[in-house]
Scaffold this motif. Structure first.
Motif, PDB file in Angstrom:
ATOM      1  N   TYR A  32     -54.108  13.885  31.142  1.00 31.57           N
ATOM      2  CA  TYR A  32     -53.254  12.705  31.165  1.00 31.57           C
ATOM      3  C   TYR A  32     -51.844  13.109  30.740  1.00 31.57           C
ATOM      4  O   TYR A  32     -51.655  13.667  29.656  1.00 31.57           O
ATOM      5  N   PHE A  33     -50.881  12.803  31.598  1.00 36.02           N
ATOM      6  CA  PHE A  33     -49.494  13.136  31.275  1.00 36.02           C
ATOM      7  C   PHE A  33     -48.652  11.867  31.240  1.00 36.02           C
ATOM      8  O   PHE A  33     -48.649  11.080  32.185  1.00 36.02           O
ATOM      9  N   LYS A  34     -47.949  11.679  30.109  1.00 33.72           N
ATOM     10  CA  LYS A  34     -47.072  10.526  29.936  1.00 33.72           C
ATOM     11  C   LYS A  34     -45.617  10.972  29.916  1.00 33.72           C
ATOM     12  O   LYS A  34     -45.293  12.049  29.411  1.00 33.72           O
ATOM     13  N   LYS A  62     -46.538  20.131  24.179  1.00 31.11           N
ATOM     14  CA  LYS A  62     -47.832  20.573  23.651  1.00 31.11           C
ATOM     15  C   LYS A  62     -48.964  19.975  24.468  1.00 31.11           C
ATOM     16  O   LYS A  62     -48.981  18.775  24.746  1.00 31.11           O
ATOM     17  N   LEU A  63     -49.912  20.804  24.839  1.00 31.68           N
ATOM     18  CA  LEU A  63     -51.105  20.361  25.553  1.00 31.68           C
ATOM     19  C   LEU A  63     -52.185  20.078  24.509  1.00 31.68           C
ATOM     20  O   LEU A  63     -52.752  20.998  23.918  1.00 31.68           O
ATOM     21  N   GLU A  64     -52.436  18.806  24.260  1.00 32.28           N
ATOM     22  CA  GLU A  64     -53.350  18.402  23.193  1.00 32.28           C
ATOM     23  C   GLU A  64     -54.778  18.294  23.708  1.00 32.28           C
ATOM     24  O   GLU A  64     -55.026  17.702  24.759  1.00 32.28           O
ATOM     25  N   ASP A  65     -55.706  18.852  22.932  1.00 31.61           N
ATOM     26  CA  ASP A  65     -57.120  18.843  23.300  1.00 31.61           C
ATOM     27  C   ASP A  65     -57.796  17.614  22.702  1.00 31.61           C
ATOM     28  O   ASP A  65     -57.788  17.416  21.488  1.00 31.61           O
ATOM     29  N   HIS A  66     -58.379  16.770  23.562  1.00 32.37           N
ATOM     30  CA  HIS A  66     -59.093  15.575  23.115  1.00 32.37           C
ATOM     31  C   HIS A  66     -60.572  15.652  23.486  1.00 32.37           C
ATOM     32  O   HIS A  66     -61.204  14.633  23.757  1.00 32.37           O
ATOM     33  N   ASP A 102     -62.979  15.866  25.848  1.00 29.81           N
ATOM     34  CA  ASP A 102     -63.317  15.803  27.270  1.00 29.81           C
ATOM     35  C   ASP A 102     -62.084  15.719  28.166  1.00 29.81           C
ATOM     36  O   ASP A 102     -62.203  15.588  29.384  1.00 29.81           O
ATOM     37  N   HIS A 103     -60.896  15.781  27.568  1.00 31.51           N
ATOM     38  CA  HIS A 103     -59.677  15.766  28.373  1.00 31.51           C
ATOM     39  C   HIS A 103     -58.509  16.315  27.561  1.00 31.51           C
ATOM     40  O   HIS A 103     -58.595  16.478  26.345  1.00 31.51           O
ATOM     41  N   LYS A 104     -57.418  16.606  28.245  1.00 29.39           N
ATOM     42  CA  LYS A 104     -56.184  17.070  27.614  1.00 29.39           C
ATOM     43  C   LYS A 104     -55.099  16.012  27.815  1.00 29.39           C
ATOM     44  O   LYS A 104     -55.130  15.248  28.781  1.00 29.39           O
ATOM     45  N   ARG A 105     -54.129  16.013  26.890  1.00 23.69           N
ATOM     46  CA  ARG A 105     -53.002  15.082  26.985  1.00 23.69           C
ATOM     47  C   ARG A 105     -51.696  15.811  26.679  1.00 23.69           C
ATOM     48  O   ARG A 105     -51.674  16.764  25.901  1.00 23.69           O
ATOM     49  N   ALA A 106     -50.620  15.322  27.279  1.00 28.58           N
ATOM     50  CA  ALA A 106     -49.281  15.834  26.982  1.00 28.58           C
ATOM     51  C   ALA A 106     -48.277  14.753  27.347  1.00 28.58           C
ATOM     52  O   ALA A 106     -48.581  13.825  28.110  1.00 28.58           O
ATOM     53  N   SER A 107     -47.079  14.877  26.790  1.00 27.31           N
ATOM     54  CA  SER A 107     -46.029  13.907  27.104  1.00 27.31           C
ATOM     55  C   SER A 107     -44.668  14.581  26.996  1.00 27.31           C
ATOM     56  O   SER A 107     -44.514  15.607  26.315  1.00 27.31           O
ATOM     57  N   LEU A 108     -43.690  13.993  27.655  1.00 30.87           N
ATOM     58  CA  LEU A 108     -42.323  14.506  27.599  1.00 30.87           C
ATOM     59  C   LEU A 108     -41.381  13.409  28.086  1.00 30.87           C
ATOM     60  O   LEU A 108     -41.723  12.647  28.994  1.00 30.87           O
TER      61      LEU A 108
END
Length: 262
Positions: free
Chosen positions: A115-117, A242-246, A248-254
């Protein structure tokens, strides 16, 4: 009798061409090439053109320096390479309030869910609603759809629009580092230079908004082993996140800042 086509003089073309020729001549004088070396260079350049690799070579070795010269002293998010894998006509990703847009993909798309925000503002800090956001990246085999891939043409490609606050979110998979093509003259050149052909994992994003400069950029992820030695030198500090580990999925934002048209 066939009428000869008249081409009007273009002073900017003349200025740039003369500068180009002057620098090439100085380079040849400084390098002190012998005739065999010069002939080999001309033959290599001919192969580069015949193989259709001139855009690839320019992307890798020139475009970053053009962008640096244009934007290094300007406010806003720094651009990065468009790259050779952009395709016109990507599908619109329909948005559902409260849910991320899902980038076009196969039902059984392999890869880590991601998921990218992002948020888009102008240089005055005003949120830019209804900004077109075009996103594309490679798949879990490190290939781009439409190029050396058996995936559907617009797989992992699409465009969406920011909401009233300039926000957007997309669900896709984590992109992978990859090698640029090495079978042709560009790869031959890298071998001569003892240079690797790898690019760090990244998202391609292009932003378009009326009365603003189109922003073409990339998003990179902290910890990637190729960040410091990207063959295309496309990495910028303000384009890393930063690619955050959650689990069952990864998240990042910019966040992104667009410049108004001058």
């Amino acid at each position: 009798m066939q009428q000869q086509q008249v081409t009007k003089k273009n002073e900017r073309v003349e200025e740039v061409f003369n500068l180009f020729i002057t620098h090439i001549q100085r380079f040849l004088e400084e390098a002190k090439l012998n005739h065999e070396e010069y002939t080999n260079f001309v033959k290599w350049a001919d192969r580069l053109g015949r193989k259709g690799e001139l855009p690839l070579f320019a992307d890798v070795f020139f475009e970053t320096h053009v962008l640096n010269a244009m934007y290094s002293d300007k406010p806003g998010t720094q651009p990065s390479l468009l790259g050779p894998y952009f395709l016109e006509g990507s599908p619109l990703i329909e948005s559902v309030p409260g849910q991320p847009c899902v980038l076009t993909q196969r039902p059984d798309e392999d890869g880590e869910v991601f998921y990218f925000k992002g948020n888009v503002k102008n240089t005055d800090g005003k949120p830019l609603a209804n900004t077109k956001v075009e996103i594309w990246h490679n798949d879990n085999s490190a290939k781009y759809s439409g190029f050396d891939s058996d995936a559907p043409k617009y797989n992992l490609r699409g465009h969406l629009y920011t909401d009233d606050n300039g926000d957007f979110e997309v669900k896709t998979i984590v992109p992978l580092p990859y090698s640029i093509p090495t079978e042709g003259p560009t790869g031959e050149f890298l071998t001569y230079m003892d240079q690797h052909s790898m690019r760090p994992a990244h998202l391609h994003i292009m932003f378009e908004k009326e009365a603003h400069e189109t922003l073409i950029t990339q998003v990179f992820f902290e910890g990637d082993e190729w960040l410091d030695t990207d063959v295309a030198e496309g990495v910028r500090p303000d384009l890393m996140t930063k690619l955050e580990d959650h689990g069952d999925h990864k998240r990042a934002s910019l966040d992104f800042i667009m410049r108004t048209d001058e």
